[in-house]
Design a protein around this motif. Structure first.
Motif, PDB file in Angstrom:
ATOM      1  N   SER B 130       0.876  -1.373  -0.132  1.00  0.00           N
ATOM      2  CA  SER B 130       0.131   0.056   0.042  1.00  0.00           C
ATOM      3  C   SER B 130       0.860   1.330   0.139  1.00  0.00           C
ATOM      4  O   SER B 130       2.158   1.170   0.252  1.00  0.00           O
ATOM      5  CB  SER B 130      -0.957   0.106   1.336  1.00  0.00           C
ATOM      6  OG  SER B 130      -0.274   0.419   2.106  1.00  0.00           O
ATOM      7  N   GLY B 131       0.353   2.477  -0.231  1.00  0.00           N
ATOM      8  CA  GLY B 131       1.204   3.725  -0.336  1.00  0.00           C
ATOM      9  C   GLY B 131       1.644   3.968   0.835  1.00  0.00           C
ATOM     10  O   GLY B 131       3.302   4.148   0.826  1.00  0.00           O
ATOM     11  N   GLY B 132       1.251   3.739   2.050  1.00  0.00           N
ATOM     12  CA  GLY B 132       1.825   4.095   3.443  1.00  0.00           C
ATOM     13  C   GLY B 132       3.061   2.863   3.569  1.00  0.00           C
ATOM     14  O   GLY B 132       4.034   3.187   4.189  1.00  0.00           O
TER      15      GLY B 132
ATOM     16  N   LYS E  44      -7.902   0.259   2.839  1.00  0.00           N
ATOM     17  CA  LYS E  44      -8.688   1.566   2.255  1.00  0.00           C
ATOM     18  C   LYS E  44      -8.606   1.665   0.854  1.00  0.00           C
ATOM     19  O   LYS E  44      -9.758   1.693   0.215  1.00  0.00           O
ATOM     20  CB  LYS E  44      -8.169   2.782   2.893  1.00  0.00           C
ATOM     21  CG  LYS E  44      -8.263   2.868   4.572  1.00  0.00           C
ATOM     22  CD  LYS E  44      -7.746   3.964   5.063  1.00  0.00           C
ATOM     23  CE  LYS E  44      -6.277   4.407   4.519  1.00  0.00           C
ATOM     24  NZ  LYS E  44      -5.339   3.417   5.300  1.00  0.00           N
ATOM     25  N   THR E  45      -7.346   1.722   0.385  1.00  0.00           N
ATOM     26  CA  THR E  45      -7.364   1.836  -1.179  1.00  0.00           C
ATOM     27  C   THR E  45      -8.080   0.734  -1.871  1.00  0.00           C
ATOM     28  O   THR E  45      -8.766   0.982  -3.122  1.00  0.00           O
ATOM     29  CB  THR E  45      -5.667   2.021  -1.526  1.00  0.00           C
ATOM     30  OG1 THR E  45      -5.252   3.122  -0.754  1.00  0.00           O
ATOM     31  CG2 THR E  45      -5.655   2.036  -3.138  1.00  0.00           C
ATOM     32  N   SER E  46      -7.801  -0.393  -1.451  1.00  0.00           N
ATOM     33  CA  SER E  46      -8.339  -1.696  -2.039  1.00  0.00           C
ATOM     34  C   SER E  46     -10.048  -1.486  -2.014  1.00  0.00           C
ATOM     35  O   SER E  46     -10.880  -1.735  -3.137  1.00  0.00           O
ATOM     36  CB  SER E  46      -8.146  -2.953  -1.328  1.00  0.00           C
ATOM     37  OG  SER E  46      -6.579  -2.931  -1.126  1.00  0.00           O
ATOM     38  N   ALA E  78      -6.621   8.466  -7.449  1.00  0.00           N
ATOM     39  CA  ALA E  78      -5.976   7.562  -7.085  1.00  0.00           C
ATOM     40  C   ALA E  78      -4.830   8.101  -5.863  1.00  0.00           C
ATOM     41  O   ALA E  78      -4.687   9.515  -5.865  1.00  0.00           O
ATOM     42  CB  ALA E  78      -5.263   6.777  -7.735  1.00  0.00           C
ATOM     43  N   GLN E  79      -4.348   7.519  -5.291  1.00  0.00           N
ATOM     44  CA  GLN E  79      -2.990   7.645  -4.157  1.00  0.00           C
ATOM     45  C   GLN E  79      -1.975   8.362  -4.897  1.00  0.00           C
ATOM     46  O   GLN E  79      -1.253   9.341  -4.542  1.00  0.00           O
ATOM     47  CB  GLN E  79      -2.727   6.435  -3.314  1.00  0.00           C
ATOM     48  CG  GLN E  79      -2.123   6.922  -1.877  1.00  0.00           C
ATOM     49  CD  GLN E  79      -2.519   5.778  -1.142  1.00  0.00           C
ATOM     50  OE1 GLN E  79      -2.784   4.701  -1.496  1.00  0.00           O
ATOM     51  NE2 GLN E  79      -1.536   5.956   0.270  1.00  0.00           N
ATOM     52  N   GLN E  80      -1.587   7.941  -6.116  1.00  0.00           N
ATOM     53  CA  GLN E  80      -0.715   8.805  -6.950  1.00  0.00           C
ATOM     54  C   GLN E  80      -1.300   9.432  -7.865  1.00  0.00           C
ATOM     55  O   GLN E  80      -2.283   9.394  -8.301  1.00  0.00           O
ATOM     56  CB  GLN E  80       0.006   7.345  -7.922  1.00  0.00           C
ATOM     57  CG  GLN E  80       0.756   6.450  -7.076  1.00  0.00           C
ATOM     58  CD  GLN E  80      -0.356   5.431  -6.786  1.00  0.00           C
ATOM     59  OE1 GLN E  80      -1.137   4.880  -7.470  1.00  0.00           O
ATOM     60  NE2 GLN E  80      -0.153   4.756  -5.537  1.00  0.00           N
ATOM     61  N   MET E 152     -11.801   9.632  -3.596  1.00  0.00           N
ATOM     62  CA  MET E 152     -10.677  10.360  -3.576  1.00  0.00           C
ATOM     63  C   MET E 152      -9.621   9.711  -2.366  1.00  0.00           C
ATOM     64  O   MET E 152     -10.247   9.380  -1.183  1.00  0.00           O
ATOM     65  CB  MET E 152     -10.854  11.859  -3.292  1.00  0.00           C
ATOM     66  CG  MET E 152     -11.548  12.648  -4.276  1.00  0.00           C
ATOM     67  SD  MET E 152     -11.414  14.329  -4.172  1.00  0.00           S
ATOM     68  CE  MET E 152     -12.486  14.614  -2.844  1.00  0.00           C
ATOM     69  N   ASP E 153      -8.485   9.355  -3.018  1.00  0.00           N
ATOM     70  CA  ASP E 153      -7.532   8.698  -1.949  1.00  0.00           C
ATOM     71  C   ASP E 153      -6.555   9.669  -1.715  1.00  0.00           C
ATOM     72  O   ASP E 153      -5.502   9.912  -2.284  1.00  0.00           O
ATOM     73  CB  ASP E 153      -7.119   7.562  -2.784  1.00  0.00           C
ATOM     74  CG  ASP E 153      -6.392   6.272  -2.127  1.00  0.00           C
ATOM     75  OD1 ASP E 153      -6.412   6.530  -0.774  1.00  0.00           O
ATOM     76  OD2 ASP E 153      -6.211   5.237  -2.452  1.00  0.00           O
ATOM     77  N   GLU E 154      -6.766   9.932  -0.456  1.00  0.00           N
ATOM     78  CA  GLU E 154      -5.717  11.107   0.054  1.00  0.00           C
ATOM     79  C   GLU E 154      -5.531  12.083  -0.822  1.00  0.00           C
ATOM     80  O   GLU E 154      -4.184  12.543  -1.244  1.00  0.00           O
ATOM     81  CB  GLU E 154      -4.590  10.233   0.703  1.00  0.00           C
ATOM     82  CG  GLU E 154      -4.747   9.038   1.377  1.00  0.00           C
ATOM     83  CD  GLU E 154      -3.295   8.410   1.810  1.00  0.00           C
ATOM     84  OE1 GLU E 154      -2.232   8.892   2.155  1.00  0.00           O
ATOM     85  OE2 GLU E 154      -3.473   7.087   2.190  1.00  0.00           O
ATOM     86  N   PRO E 155      -6.323  12.768  -1.188  1.00  0.00           N
ATOM     87  CA  PRO E 155      -6.049  13.902  -2.159  1.00  0.00           C
ATOM     88  C   PRO E 155      -5.302  14.985  -1.725  1.00  0.00           C
ATOM     89  O   PRO E 155      -4.799  15.736  -2.834  1.00  0.00           O
ATOM     90  CB  PRO E 155      -7.655  14.180  -2.657  1.00  0.00           C
ATOM     91  CG  PRO E 155      -8.488  14.209  -1.360  1.00  0.00           C
ATOM     92  CD  PRO E 155      -7.654  12.575  -0.651  1.00  0.00           C
TER      93      PRO E 155
END
Ligand SMILES: Nc1ncnc2c1ncn2[C@@H]1O[C@H](COP(=O)(O)OP(=O)(O)OP(=O)(O)O)[C@@H](O)[C@H]1O
Ligand SMILES: Nc1ncnc2c1ncn2[C@@H]1O[C@H](COP(=O)(O)OP(=O)(O)OP(=O)(O)O)[C@@H](O)[C@H]1O
Ligand SMILES: [Mg+2]
Ligand SMILES: [Mg+2]
Lengths: 294, 243, 244, 244, 243
Positions: B130-132, E44-46, E78-80, E152-155
């Motif tokens: 995951s990102g973290g 979360k992202t998943s 996405a997170q990226q 939105m993933d950690e925007p």
């Protein structure tokens, strides 16, 4: 003593033109001469003389016109033998395209495989019937002479052999119209000759080879069918109508005495090459052809 | 050789004619945590890259107070994780040793991954993290280097509050007595970890005088001076950024 | 600006040394002097034929690139096409020229067309294969993004996967540029009456090694020029990609 | 598993239609039946010669790949090498086989060596060019990271740039696999007495189209097999890269 | 058609045999902001990707309350940042229109870039943007889509405190009345923006009952209920994460 190895580079793929070489092998002449002869087929007929000159082989097969070009360029080579002592090369058209005499080629397309002297041959032949090179269109068709002719991409081709392609065309149900260069102002030439490097002229192996080759020609003449059977056994891919027909058409063309040198013929052809501007030097006979005596 | 202070002298940086900062001069104290804050796009990353020797300034210079060359004494953690996609987490941590052709120390790398909470993902490829988790591998890679000077560009930005607090403590422990420059957007983080806090702001950007936080990091989040400093810091940031 | 000339000088020196002391006879490797002389005395003949070959290279490279790029796009766009076209493309690379030459002449005649077709055949595959690899290697995140955007496959191909694959296409083009001269020479193999390949064949048959190598030198100059031009252009166009 | 056979059947049907109704005379394109017959009657001859060509392909592909990879690594490692080697590599692609063949035989003789050398010459360039492009395209961030780590250039090349360039090397290998058969055939140009190229040249010279096409069919089977094998292997090895 | 609620029913997700979550069921209210918090690596992202239709769960399903298909109604950040390196900021913002073959609206894209503070970098290539600037372009790209459902993933993770506050307000304004699911690590952000706050935690992960924040977002950071909720949220997070 173990047999001495002798490498001969052929002019082209193995074909019935090479019959005397195989006959010499089958009748045991090479073995009697103490030679272990290796035959190598090149894919490009221009390469073997250079390799012989560079010492990579003991001898190679080539063509008489080529000899002058080679020696003129300074390659240390000599004609030492003759396999076929009559011209085989022809200019061939198809009756289907309405050509019956050479003069009919005016305004037509002639195909050839690049070998260096075609333009001069065609020019000479055309001149004998009052035409010029500019009256025809020359097309380099590379190694596809018969196909180019069959598909009517060209009206005539030069470089076909009377003992091979001309037979093939007939077998394909076409009617080849054949013009022999020697009938149209081109001097007689040996078709297939043997070249060796200057430095190897005195090698006993070469004399032995020529002697054995002579036995081969005789053996071939004596038992053509037996030799053919052996040849086909060795080269099963040659077992077809065309090659067998060619085998039977060839015997009259083989040199009975491979070592013998027709000095007048060689000098005359040199003059022809010189006049055509294909060579720059007045080469003396000894500079390009020798007769090897055992 | 104790971790040196870093002297930044008359630094100018311009991109395509536009000036990012002009004549920036400051000395980062040796063996201490410095936190750098500032609005997005002000030039924090650029400054860090210049110190790391990755970018050439238009003018000015950066050198170590002990006058020995900085090259080879700096560990750098970029804003992106820069993990190699074909290498496991463990091998990514040991990248420095691999690239220097040194013997690698898998035990230490494993221990570091355990400390950042990834002991169960040692052989995982970055694409399955995951990102973290990726960010924590990058942190472990930086810590593995054990350099006297450590430059970190938003190293905890992808972590949740709880993991973040824990990893901050880890960083404070492992980087104690090093010269650390930490870019962060989190005033609380700056106040918990930093000995001195710098705010880069303006156009061209300038550095204000540093805020100094008393006490040894990591400070408790509800520590009084932390809360006070955080307020002060937020006021400064708000005042400095354009309306 | 001076470096290429040093390289050139070094190259000629090496050649000269090989010709003079390397035991290579002049009828296989003529001396630089002899070739230089041939270059000068036959300059018009060489220039005319170089022009023919250059035209074949230019058309072949353009056509081959377009064809290759289209083939790759087609294969990338449709799994059906991929299943049918890809094996044919691979097969096309395994056909020796002498097997194809007669068919080419039958279909396209002895003119420029058959030569260009042969040249294209050599050139297009590196383009196709590389470009296709690039098209397949699109960053998964971008494709996910495109999916949530309800993107049309055609536009994803043209506006996302295509630009992302341009560096890979560039690699293919570099290889194509390097093989283009041999492509044109192979084209002349099917039967030509002009062009550098014809000059070489002819000189080879006439045992004029100096002329043959002079033609070879011209061909190589074309090859290097072409490669450098393509390389420079690609670096300019792909400035956003790393390492360009 | 059944799809390749459908493709094959379609291919043969097309061929048959072209031979029967396409106005292509049998001396240019023999019928599938005739070729099938030749395949069967000459099976031993073909098998023996295919073995020779396969050996040349295997050695040529291995050698060419190793050589190409080393050349790319060398050029990538040292700007000096790049300056000197790259032009030579490009030039090597522009030399027609008939100019090189005599020199090859002179230096390497008539044996397997000269054939393998020719095959390698054809194979190594796509490998080099693609791999080199890949090596040059390393993510800038990684190189920065390596710099701050005090990395040694050699290890950066081998442990960072090399693995990152493997997908590009893969593209090169795919092209190489596709051109390898023609490489081996060209190798046989220098003078062979066996091999599929020899069979084809021979059959071509003696106008035996059915035998020539039979050999061609065998060659193509080898080509497709090789490509598929390389492609599958690469996909397995490069699972970390997108799109593989 | 008003923005639909999203029903998540019995969702299971496993990677390589390891269970990420089992039998997850929840309904995200339509037209509201939901904030999702949880430790790094919890899933979360998943979850977001499953809702966006980018990943297939091992079991369970996700559908819109109005029973119309979700596909085509979702904007996903996405997170990226996933910016295209060859396209300018402006073209990156309009990517959706480009990829759908629709007419693009440069005016609106420009206006959005202005709103996120990048009006002066319209033609900049992503490589020349700072981390925070890239994230803001990605946000503008998401907003440009104007979809009823926004994931939105950690925007705002790469933004400084001040820009973050400002952009939060922008998001609240532009996404008002949409169904929004926002992953964040910042409890304050969750409390400022969310109508309901969810915490995903545990192994396999479970969703606790949501916290509901009164009042319309964006709430002031010093708003009483925000401060209260933030405390509560931190307690929950701390309690749920392993020691
Ligand atoms: N392809 C994969 N294969 C195996 N495990 C995976 C894969 N993708 C994700 N995971 C694991 O699944 C878990 C959930 O990942 P996810 O990205 O959803 O976490 P997250 O909650 O978004 O974390 P973060 O806050 O760090 O972004 C993580 O432990 C991750 O390592
Ligand atoms: N190569 C470049 N060309 C032009 N401008 C650039 C380039 N690189 C960076 N910039 C600009 O320089 C400024 C400073 O960038 P930098 O990455 O240092 O910002 P930052 O303070 O780290 O911001 P963030 O907090 O968003 O990461 C930004 O406005 C950015 O757009
Ligand atoms: Mg930054
Ligand atoms: Mg995540």
């Amino acid at each position: 003593a173990s047999a001495q190895s002798f490498t001969l580079i052929l002019d082209w793929f193995i074909n019935p033109d090479h019959a005397p070489l195989f006959a010499a092998k089958y009748c045991g002449a090479f073995a009697r001469a103490g030679l272990d002869v290796k035959l190598i087929a090149p894919t490009d007929p221009d390469v073997p003389p250079r390799l012989v000159a560079a010492g990579q082989a003991d001898a190679c097969l080539s063509y008489q016109p080529q000899l002058y070009l080679l020696v003129d360029q300074g390659l240390p080579l000599r004609r030492t033998g003759t396999l076929i002592d009559k011209p085989l090369n022809t200019l061939t058209a198809l009756k289907q395209s309405g050509i019956t005499k050479l003069a009919d080629l005016k305004g037509r397309k002639i195909g050839y495989s690049v070998a260096g002297v075609e333009t001069v041959l065609i020019g000479t032949m055309l001149k004998s019937v009052g035409l010029q090179l500019s009256d025809v269109t020359l097309v380099n068709v590379n190694f596809n002479l018969v196909t180019a002719l069959q598909s009517r991409e060209v009206d005539a081709v030069i470089g076909t052999f009377r003992t091979y392609e001309d037979i093939q065309l007939a077998q394909a149900g076409l009617e080849p119209v054949i013009f022999a260069p020697e009938d149209y102002g081109v001097p007689q030439a040996d078709e297939l000759i043997l070249l060796s490097a200057e430095s190897k002229l005195k090698a006993p192996a070469l004399a032995g080879f020529l002697g054995a080759l002579r036995e081969g020609v005789a053996a071939l003449e004596a038992e053509p069918e037996k030799m053919l059977a052996l040849f086909l056994k060795d080269n099963p891919s040659l077992n077809d109508k065309l090659d067998i027909a060619s085998w039977h058409a060839l015997p009259p063309y083989f040199a009975r005495d491979p070592a013998a040198l027709d000095a007048a013929r060689y000098t005359k052809y040199r003059d022809f090459m010189r006049a055509a501007g294909l060579i720059k030097k007045d080469l003396p006979l000894s500079a390009y052809a020798v007769q090897i005596t055992a | 050789m104790p971790p040196p202070g870093i002297v930044i002298e008359g630094l100018c940086l311009r991109y395509a004619g536009e000036s990012i900062f002009e004549n920036l001069s400051v000395t980062l104290p040796g063996g201490r945590f410095s936190a750098l804050l500032g609005p997005s796009g002000v030039g924090k990353t650029s400054l860090l890259r210049i110190i790391a020797g990755l970018e050439a300034p238009a003018a000015g210079r950066v050198y170590a107070e002990d006058n020995a060359p900085l090259a080879g004494r700096v560990a750098y953690m970029a804003q992106q994780d820069l993990l190699l996609p074909w290498a496991s987490a463990l091998n990514n941590v040991m990248l420095g040793a691999t690239l220097r052709g040194e013997a690698r120390d898998p035990q230490r790398a494993e221990a570091l991954l355990h400390r950042v909470g990834l002991g169960h993902r040692l052989r995982a490829l970055p694409a399955t993290l995951s990102g973290g988790e990726r960010q924590r591998v990058a942190l472990a890679r930086t810590l593995y280097e054990e350099r006297p000077v450590v430059l970190m560009d938003e190293p905890f930005s992808a972590l949740d509050a709880i993991s973040r607090a824990r990893i901050q403590e880890l960083a404070a422990e492992l980087l104690d007595q090093r010269t650390v420059l930490l870019i962060t957007h989190d005033p609380l983080e700056a106040c918990r970890l930093g000995h001195s806090l710098w705010v880069l702001a303006g156009n061209p950007a300038t550095l204000g005088s540093p805020l100094t936080v008393p006490g040894a990091p990591p400070r408790a989040p509800d520590n009084n001076s932390v809360l006070h400093m955080q307020g002060e810091l937020l006021r400064r940031l708000a005042a400095l950024s354009p309306a | 600006m001076i470096r290429p000339f040093i390289t050139l000088a070094g190259f000629i020196a090496l050649w000269w040394a090989m010709a003079a002391y390397g035991g290579v006879p002049p009828y296989m490797l003529p001396s630089p002097q002899a070739v230089g002389a041939a270059l000068w005395t036959q300059r018009e003949y060489l220039a005319t034929n170089a022009g023919v070959t250059l035209a074949e290279i230019a058309i072949g490279l353009t056509g081959g690139t377009i064809l290759g790029a289209l083939a790759a796009l087609g294969v990338a766009a449709s799994p059906v096409l991929q299943r049918w076209l890809l094996p044919v493309l691979v097969l096309s690379q395994a056909i020796p020229v002498f097997a194809l030459a007669p068919l080419m002449v039958l279909w396209l005649g002895f003119g420029l067309t058959s030569k260009v077709a042969m040249a294209m055949l050599v050139i297009f595959f590196p383009v196709t294969a590389n470009f296709l690899d690039g098209l397949r290697r699109t960053e998964a995140g971008w494709l996910d993004l495109a999916r949530t955007m309800n993107a049309k496959p055609l536009y994803v191909l043209l506006r996302l996967r295509l630009p992302a694959a341009l560096p890979a296409l560039g690699s293919g083009l570099r290889v194509a540029a390097a093989v283009a001269p041999i492509g044109a020479i192979l084209g002349e193999w099917v039967g030509a009456s002009s062009g550098l390949g014809y000059v070489m064949l002819n000189a080879n048959a006439r045992i004029q090694p100096d002329l043959m190598f002079a033609a070879l030198v011209v061909l190589m100059a074309i090859a290097i020029g072409l490669y450098v031009a393509v390389d420079k252009t690609l670096r300019r166009l792909l400035r956003w990609a790393p390492g360009s």
